[in-house]
Design a protein around this motif. Structure first.
Motif, PDB file in Angstrom:
ATOM      1  N   ALA A  27       4.863  11.751   4.563  1.00 55.37           N
ATOM      2  CA  ALA A  27       3.903  11.412   3.435  1.00 55.37           C
ATOM      3  C   ALA A  27       4.083  10.546   2.607  1.00 55.37           C
ATOM      4  O   ALA A  27       3.093   9.976   2.154  1.00 55.37           O
ATOM      5  CB  ALA A  27       3.519  12.984   3.036  1.00 55.37           C
ATOM      6  N   ALA A  28       5.244  10.595   1.940  1.00 53.15           N
ATOM      7  CA  ALA A  28       5.622   9.455   1.048  1.00 53.15           C
ATOM      8  C   ALA A  28       5.265   8.076   1.299  1.00 53.15           C
ATOM      9  O   ALA A  28       4.686   7.349   0.590  1.00 53.15           O
ATOM     10  CB  ALA A  28       6.863   9.623   0.416  1.00 53.15           C
ATOM     11  N   SER A  29       5.697   7.939   2.538  1.00 53.18           N
ATOM     12  CA  SER A  29       5.596   6.647   3.367  1.00 53.18           C
ATOM     13  C   SER A  29       4.180   6.043   3.535  1.00 53.18           C
ATOM     14  O   SER A  29       3.827   4.967   3.109  1.00 53.18           O
ATOM     15  CB  SER A  29       6.343   6.240   4.670  1.00 53.18           C
ATOM     16  OG  SER A  29       7.790   6.480   4.515  1.00 53.18           O
ATOM     17  N   ALA A  30       3.309   7.339   3.997  1.00 49.10           N
ATOM     18  CA  ALA A  30       1.886   7.042   4.176  1.00 49.10           C
ATOM     19  C   ALA A  30       1.308   6.532   2.731  1.00 49.10           C
ATOM     20  O   ALA A  30       0.350   5.835   2.635  1.00 49.10           O
ATOM     21  CB  ALA A  30       1.321   8.399   4.552  1.00 49.10           C
ATOM     22  N   VAL A  31       1.537   7.288   1.624  1.00 53.52           N
ATOM     23  CA  VAL A  31       1.087   6.848   0.628  1.00 53.52           C
ATOM     24  C   VAL A  31       1.511   5.526  -0.243  1.00 53.52           C
ATOM     25  O   VAL A  31       0.832   4.729  -0.720  1.00 53.52           O
ATOM     26  CB  VAL A  31       1.447   7.840  -0.852  1.00 53.52           C
ATOM     27  CG1 VAL A  31       1.088   7.657  -2.066  1.00 53.52           C
ATOM     28  CG2 VAL A  31       0.782   9.357  -0.300  1.00 53.52           C
ATOM     29  N   GLY A  32       2.680   5.042   0.149  1.00 58.24           N
ATOM     30  CA  GLY A  32       3.524   3.978  -0.341  1.00 58.24           C
ATOM     31  C   GLY A  32       2.736   2.825   0.410  1.00 58.24           C
ATOM     32  O   GLY A  32       2.610   1.696  -0.256  1.00 58.24           O
ATOM     33  N   VAL A  33       2.902   2.943   1.698  1.00 54.08           N
ATOM     34  CA  VAL A  33       1.990   1.920   2.414  1.00 54.08           C
ATOM     35  C   VAL A  33       0.559   1.470   2.077  1.00 54.08           C
ATOM     36  O   VAL A  33       0.302   0.656   2.020  1.00 54.08           O
ATOM     37  CB  VAL A  33       2.152   2.324   4.040  1.00 54.08           C
ATOM     38  CG1 VAL A  33       1.341   1.138   5.066  1.00 54.08           C
ATOM     39  CG2 VAL A  33       3.655   2.125   4.657  1.00 54.08           C
ATOM     40  N   SER A  34       0.058   2.799   1.993  1.00 51.80           N
ATOM     41  CA  SER A  34      -1.641   2.785   1.639  1.00 51.80           C
ATOM     42  C   SER A  34      -1.586   1.969   0.100  1.00 51.80           C
ATOM     43  O   SER A  34      -2.467   1.247  -0.046  1.00 51.80           O
ATOM     44  CB  SER A  34      -1.940   4.096   1.334  1.00 51.80           C
ATOM     45  OG  SER A  34      -2.180   4.880   2.690  1.00 51.80           O
ATOM     46  N   VAL A  35      -0.793   2.452  -0.648  1.00 56.92           N
ATOM     47  CA  VAL A  35      -0.887   1.812  -1.998  1.00 56.92           C
ATOM     48  C   VAL A  35      -0.697   0.113  -1.869  1.00 56.92           C
ATOM     49  O   VAL A  35      -1.466  -0.638  -2.625  1.00 56.92           O
ATOM     50  CB  VAL A  35       0.108   2.654  -3.185  1.00 56.92           C
ATOM     51  CG1 VAL A  35       0.205   1.732  -4.372  1.00 56.92           C
ATOM     52  CG2 VAL A  35      -0.436   3.819  -3.343  1.00 56.92           C
ATOM     53  N   SER A  36       0.295  -0.253  -1.161  1.00 56.70           N
ATOM     54  CA  SER A  36       0.791  -1.308  -1.071  1.00 56.70           C
ATOM     55  C   SER A  36      -0.203  -2.348  -0.488  1.00 56.70           C
ATOM     56  O   SER A  36      -0.531  -3.337  -0.723  1.00 56.70           O
ATOM     57  CB  SER A  36       2.099  -1.628  -0.274  1.00 56.70           C
ATOM     58  OG  SER A  36       2.363  -2.849   0.094  1.00 56.70           O
ATOM     59  N   GLY A  37      -0.821  -1.595   0.398  1.00 56.10           N
ATOM     60  CA  GLY A  37      -2.009  -2.463   1.302  1.00 56.10           C
ATOM     61  C   GLY A  37      -3.075  -2.643   0.360  1.00 56.10           C
ATOM     62  O   GLY A  37      -3.911  -3.644   0.114  1.00 56.10           O
ATOM     63  N   ARG A  38      -3.467  -1.647  -0.487  1.00 54.88           N
ATOM     64  CA  ARG A  38      -4.593  -1.659  -1.443  1.00 54.88           C
ATOM     65  C   ARG A  38      -4.250  -2.630  -2.560  1.00 54.88           C
ATOM     66  O   ARG A  38      -5.213  -3.589  -2.857  1.00 54.88           O
ATOM     67  CB  ARG A  38      -4.886  -0.205  -2.245  1.00 54.88           C
ATOM     68  CG  ARG A  38      -5.886  -0.047  -3.058  1.00 54.88           C
ATOM     69  CD  ARG A  38      -7.181  -0.397  -2.364  1.00 54.88           C
ATOM     70  NE  ARG A  38      -8.379  -0.191  -3.284  1.00 54.88           N
ATOM     71  CZ  ARG A  38      -9.548  -0.486  -3.084  1.00 54.88           C
ATOM     72  NH1 ARG A  38     -10.073  -0.814  -1.843  1.00 54.88           N
ATOM     73  NH2 ARG A  38     -10.583  -0.215  -3.913  1.00 54.88           N
ATOM     74  N   MET A  39      -3.144  -2.628  -2.795  1.00 56.76           N
ATOM     75  CA  MET A  39      -2.771  -3.625  -4.092  1.00 56.76           C
ATOM     76  C   MET A  39      -2.932  -5.003  -3.503  1.00 56.76           C
ATOM     77  O   MET A  39      -3.232  -5.973  -4.172  1.00 56.76           O
ATOM     78  CB  MET A  39      -1.202  -3.576  -4.432  1.00 56.76           C
ATOM     79  CG  MET A  39      -0.743  -4.332  -5.463  1.00 56.76           C
ATOM     80  SD  MET A  39       0.850  -3.796  -6.236  1.00 56.76           S
ATOM     81  CE  MET A  39       1.740  -4.101  -4.768  1.00 56.76           C
TER      82      MET A  39
END
Length: 243
Positions: A200-212
């Motif tokens: 779950a943490a990886s999913a959030v991290g990848v999503s934040v990175s992609g959004r950024m």
């Protein structure tokens, strides 16, 4: 030994499912990356191309002749695509060929330039000055975009590596060192729960990175892969350290 190590993941069905999904999604994530790289290569070539067109038009050549000359003199993606379009434009007008060329590039920068050139041709404006101004403007714009993308990409990759790689390995080392299975500690359910947390943490991290980085949709294709990597690293590191 390797197969025995891989068989130890049989208890984690979610990891195996996500791994299969990750392999399938990787096929969808590669084309957007290649397309974006192609588009940015075209846009980075645009200022130099416009400057060369300005010089050719200033030397007395027509715009179509100057474009054909530059497409033959250069081998970049923009020049190659322009040359192919102009060779196919014998049955249509020059303005139509410009529109077809802009559509093929799939670049908003090139499309705006072609619209401005068509307007300048219709109004009989000075193409030399317009091309020179566009060259300078897009050179500054692309320099800013390249610097911004480089900075954001570095930060985005750092976020993903920390959340999906560094953190699982660190926690796995601590758990394996202080509660090793080889010493009789029964923490299988604990490890499964922590692996879900890291997924779950990886999913959030990848999503934040992609959004950024402004590539949220493209990044979603790689989300299952990083989830599987995070889970696999944690469970694998726990087994390696703790036995």
């Amino acid at each position: 030994m390797l197969f025995g190590f891989l068989e130890s993941f049989n208890d984690s069905a979610l990891l195996l499912y996500i791994g299969v999904i990750a392999i399938a999604c990787a096929g969808g994530g590669i084309p957007p990356m290649l397309e974006r790289r192609r588009r940015r290569a075209i846009e980075n070539e645009l200022p130099t191309f416009l400057e060369a067109l300005s010089d050719s038009v200033g030397a007395g050549r027509g715009l179509q002749e100057a474009m054909m000359e530059q497409s033959e003199a250069n081998d970049g993606p923009l020049a190659v695509l322009l040359g192919e379009t102009l060779k196919e434009a014998h049955a249509s007008s020059f303005e139509a060929s410009l529109g077809a060329f802009a559509a093929k590039t799939r670049s908003s920068q090139v499309q705006r330039v072609m619209v401005l050139l068509e307007t300048a041709i219709q109004q009989d404006s000075s193409l030399k000055n317009i091309l020179a101004d566009l060259s300078r403007d897009y050179e500054r714009l692309n320099d800013l975009m390249n610097r911004r993308e480089s900075e954001l990409q570095g930060r985005g990759i750092l976020i993903i590596l920390f959340v999906s790689v560094g953190l699982p390995i660190l926690i796995a080392f601590i758990v394996g060192l202080f509660a090793p299975a080889s010493k009789g500690f029964q923490i299988s359910s604990f490890n499964q729960t922590f692996s879900y947390f890291f997924a779950a943490a990886s999913a959030v991290g990848v999503s934040v990175s992609g959004r950024m980085m402004g590539r949220f949709r493209d990044t979603l294709w790689w989300l299952p892969m990083w989830m599987a990597v995070s889970m696999g690293l944690y469970l694998g590191a726990v087994k390696v350290v703790g036995g």
